[in-house]
Scaffold this active site. Sequence first.
Site: not given
Ligand code: 5GP
Length: 142
Positions: A33-34, A96, A102-104
């Site tokens: 995660d970035i 989300q 996706h899974f964290h």
């Molecule tokens: P969500 O909120 O959809 O569960 O999580 C999305 C995750 O993707 C967040 O933790 C965010 O930091 C990460 N993320 C967003 N944009 C990027 C990206 O361009 N590259 C990577 N590696 N992670 C990203």
Amino acid sequence: MAYDDSNVFARILRGELPCIKVFEDDHTLAFLDIMPQSDGHTLVLPKEPAVTLLDLSPEGATACILTTRRVAAAVQRAVGAPGLLISQFNGEAAGQTVPHVHFHIIPRFPGLKLKAHGRERGDPDRLDQIAARITGELASAR
Ligand code: 5GP
């Protein structure tokens, strides 16, 4: 739910945007995660286009959970975390932010609070070092 293939993870999967990859097979991709909430925060996603877990095929869901389990073990060893939070958000209302399922994998350490979700960019050198440790652990687990 309709899938929008311009989302950032779809672009990473097509190779249009970079990522710090730690694992890939025919059905899944895992990268850091970035904006990590803790050291080693890793994302696992299916290559199949699906917005939420409920849109994913049973085969895609199976592949994701197997990769999550495998990568999580390597992450845990790589950062020496005594605990792991594994989470997964379905829909904006649930938090989300990227509409590709996706899974964290989020390492947890006693007394250490998680950073905010998707807020602060990780240090690029530190992310590379952690990724190297994770890939090393995955290689030695084979
Ligand atoms: P969500 O909120 O959809 O569960 O999580 C999305 C995750 O993707 C967040 O933790 C965010 O930091 C990460 N993320 C967003 N944009 C990027 C990206 O361009 N590259 C990577 N590696 N992670 C990203």
